[in-house]
Write an enzyme that holds these catalytic residues in place. Structure first.
Site, PDB file in Angstrom:
ATOM      1  N   VAL A  11       0.832  -1.198   0.000  1.00  0.00           N
ATOM      2  CA  VAL A  11       0.000   0.000   0.000  1.00  0.00           C
ATOM      3  C   VAL A  11       0.872   1.256   0.000  1.00  0.00           C
ATOM      4  O   VAL A  11       0.659   2.177  -0.801  1.00  0.00           O
ATOM      5  CB  VAL A  11      -0.943  -0.020   1.224  1.00  0.00           C
ATOM      6  CG1 VAL A  11      -1.780   1.238   1.279  1.00  0.00           C
ATOM      7  CG2 VAL A  11      -1.836  -1.245   1.179  1.00  0.00           C
ATOM      8  N   GLU A 156      -3.808  -6.263  -5.928  1.00  0.00           N
ATOM      9  CA  GLU A 156      -2.426  -6.644  -6.236  1.00  0.00           C
ATOM     10  C   GLU A 156      -2.367  -7.085  -7.691  1.00  0.00           C
ATOM     11  O   GLU A 156      -3.305  -7.697  -8.201  1.00  0.00           O
ATOM     12  CB  GLU A 156      -1.977  -7.783  -5.317  1.00  0.00           C
ATOM     13  CG  GLU A 156      -1.596  -7.270  -3.960  1.00  0.00           C
ATOM     14  CD  GLU A 156      -1.060  -8.365  -3.052  1.00  0.00           C
ATOM     15  OE1 GLU A 156      -0.518  -9.347  -3.569  1.00  0.00           O
ATOM     16  OE2 GLU A 156      -1.194  -8.209  -1.829  1.00  0.00           O
ATOM     17  N   LYS A 222     -14.650   0.254   3.356  1.00  0.00           N
ATOM     18  CA  LYS A 222     -13.566  -0.650   2.972  1.00  0.00           C
ATOM     19  C   LYS A 222     -13.891  -2.097   3.349  1.00  0.00           C
ATOM     20  O   LYS A 222     -13.796  -3.016   2.529  1.00  0.00           O
ATOM     21  CB  LYS A 222     -12.270  -0.192   3.653  1.00  0.00           C
ATOM     22  CG  LYS A 222     -11.116  -1.138   3.515  1.00  0.00           C
ATOM     23  CD  LYS A 222     -10.632  -1.228   2.089  1.00  0.00           C
ATOM     24  CE  LYS A 222      -9.624  -2.343   1.940  1.00  0.00           C
ATOM     25  NZ  LYS A 222      -8.979  -2.362   0.654  1.00  0.00           N
ATOM     26  N   CYS A 278      -5.851  -9.843   1.931  1.00  0.00           N
ATOM     27  CA  CYS A 278      -6.978  -8.949   2.235  1.00  0.00           C
ATOM     28  C   CYS A 278      -8.279  -9.673   2.570  1.00  0.00           C
ATOM     29  O   CYS A 278      -8.768  -9.572   3.689  1.00  0.00           O
ATOM     30  CB  CYS A 278      -7.192  -7.994   1.071  1.00  0.00           C
ATOM     31  SG  CYS A 278      -5.730  -7.043   0.699  1.00  0.00           S
ATOM     32  N   LYS A 338      -2.899 -15.214  -6.716  1.00  0.00           N
ATOM     33  CA  LYS A 338      -3.601 -14.811  -7.936  1.00  0.00           C
ATOM     34  C   LYS A 338      -2.548 -14.450  -8.977  1.00  0.00           C
ATOM     35  O   LYS A 338      -1.365 -14.322  -8.623  1.00  0.00           O
ATOM     36  CB  LYS A 338      -4.535 -13.637  -7.671  1.00  0.00           C
ATOM     37  CG  LYS A 338      -3.811 -12.385  -7.200  1.00  0.00           C
ATOM     38  CD  LYS A 338      -4.788 -11.290  -6.940  1.00  0.00           C
ATOM     39  CE  LYS A 338      -4.571 -10.153  -7.891  1.00  0.00           C
ATOM     40  NZ  LYS A 338      -5.486  -9.053  -7.717  1.00  0.00           N
TER      41      LYS A 338
END
Ligand code: UGA
Length: 458
Positions: A11, A156, A222, A278, A338
């Site tokens: 981040v 990401e 969020k 996350c 991923k």
């Protein structure tokens, strides 16, 4: 504007480099001297598309500097972004000690008015605690601190693009001054007034929507957004299981469902489940946050449970196809959580590897970026230099992470390397009719409709 970011993880680095790219003067601070030394040498501790180029460009232009000195990040700076990690505690709650520490140290070193912005994902009401902490530790009376929540929605692997071309900006503020400051900071992005380093010929054809809210609502947005995305995936996975049993095809079903504008096709890809730093963590944190308000978020608990069962299901599929797994060689394509990242945190591929190893299988895998990290995390997993080596002697190959390059493999070569041409496409990313025609036995996720029979002998 003079800006600082505290924390140079995903981040912080993306925020710092992107704000520098649109013209701001950024100091990026981290307590870890080794990390700062690496960054100063022009190297990146993580792989993220476009980020290395952006860091190099902005550092060369003198708009991005790295430091371990918190005073340099607090003095002469108008806005400071708190981008430190908020790891989960054993009960799922977020551990906010680094957020508190960063706040306290900024307060102790600030010499002028400062806007502190929460960028890390934090539980609702963290802003209030930051305000109290600032009041307590301010270097001298009379300094004015503002607090804002500006959650990031970057993925990401797409972080630079998402930061520079966001769907929306959420500004949770407690004063008109904080709002004005953040609006000025983001003006180049909102109005598309910057040379895009990702697509040099890109044009922003619409202003980015800016939502200004109170602090608590921004904090909740969020967690609610991430939880909803995870819920969508879990829903698609549940429907996939029904499809498989009922002879329907999940790909057709989500296409039909997703064409409804109210639903949308995104995040309805069934597969091995979601991972990363996350979704799993934020779901658990949101359940905890809700618990504190007296609400039992059983819906999200079920999402976590369903997701946790995905890898066991794949093991079961392999067992049904191969009978005994012990001693058999199984190849994995893709180890990162991923595509387009080397991040292996909560990677479904590694959870699957561990389950297969526990069954006594020999597991070998390949990933374009995450091989070294995967081997470090699961030493019993043999990491191969290329996809063909991962197929060598294998009785089954499982596609775990849908890197685009896997769709372009030489499947005849892959098949020739295997003992048995069983391909389990854990992300429904490959063209199973072509693979069936090549002689593969193809299994997918939620694909109850059988593939077309082979039309030629391979
Ligand atoms: C996620 C959110 O998408 C971002 O908006 C957010 O800013 C970020 O978390 C964060 O909180 O920092 P990220 O974890 O980087 O981003 O990755 P995603 O692209 O959302 O994928 C998460 C996981 O879901 C991956 O394991 C992916 O394979 C899986 N997934 C995604 C599916 O299984 N099916 C889908 O249809 C989509």
């Amino acid at each position: 504007m003079r800006v600082s970011v505290i924390g140079t993880g995903y981040v912080g680095l993306v925020t710092g480099a992107c704000l520098a790219a649109v013209g701001h003067d950024v100091v990026a601070m981290d307590d870890n001297p080794a990390k700062i030394a690496v960054l100063r040498e022009g190297r990146l501790p993580i792989y993220e598309p476009h980020l290395a180029e952006l860091v190099a460009q902005t550092t060369r232009a003198g708009r991005l500097r790295f430091t371990t000195d918190v005073a340099a990040a607090a003095q002469g700076v108008a806005v400071s972004f708190i981008c430190v990690n908020t790891p989960p505690r054993p009960d799922g709650d977020a551990d906010l000690r680094y957020v508190e520490g960063a706040t306290r140290r900024l307060a102790e070193h600030a010499t002028g008015d400062l806007l502190l912005v929460e960028k890390s994902t934090v539980p609702v009401q963290t802003g209030q605690w930051i305000q109290k902490t600032l009041a307590l530790y301010a270097a001298r009376p009379g300094l004015t601190f503002d607090v804002a929540s500006n959650p990031e929605f970057t993925r990401e692997g797409m972080a630079v693009e998402d930061f520079l071309h966001p769907d929306r900006l959420v500004l949770g503020v407690a004063s008109p001054r904080a709002e004005a400051c953040l609006r000025a900071l983001y003006a180049p992005i909102v109005e598309g007034r910057f040379a895009c380093p990702v697509h040099p010929d890109c044009r922003v054809d619409r202003a980015v929507p800016v939502l200004v809210t109170d602090l608590a609502s921004a904090e909740l947005i969020k967690h609610a957004a991430n939880s909803f995305l995870a819920l969508k995936i879990a829903f698609a996975n549940a429907v996939a299981d029904v499809c498989e049993a009922a002879g329907a095809d999940i790909l057709e079903v989500v296409k039909g469902v997703g064409l409804d504008k109210r639903i949308g096709r995104a995040f309805l890809n069934a597969g091995l489940g979601f991972g990363g730093s996350c979704f799993p963590k934020d779901l658990r944190a949101f359940v905890k946050i809700a618990e504190r308000t007296g609400y039992d978020f059983t819906l999200l608990k079920e999402v976590t449970r369903l997701n946790g069962a995905r890898q066991a299901q794949v093991v079961e599929k392999l067992r049904r196809a191969l009978w005994i797994l012990e001693g058999k060689r199984i190849g994995l394509l893709g180890l990162a959580f991923k595509p387009h990242t080397d991040d292996i945190r909560e990677a479904p591929a590694l959870a699957l590897a561990q389950r297969l190893l526990a069954e006594g299988a020999q597991v070998q895998g390949y990933d374009p970026q995450a091989g070294a990290k995967a081997h470090e995390a699961v030493p019993a997993l043999t990491v191969c230099p290329d996809p063909y080596a991962a197929a060598e002697g294998a009785e089954a190959l499982v596609l775990c992470t849908e890197w685009p390059e896997f769709a372009a493999l030489d499947f005849a070569r892959l098949k020739a390397a295997m003992v048995r041409p069983l391909l389990l496409d854990g992300r429904n990313a490959l063209d199973r009719d072509t693979l069936t025609a090549l002689g593969f036995e193809v299994l997918g996720i939620g694909r109850g409709r059988p593939p077309l029979p082979p039309t030629r002998t391979p």
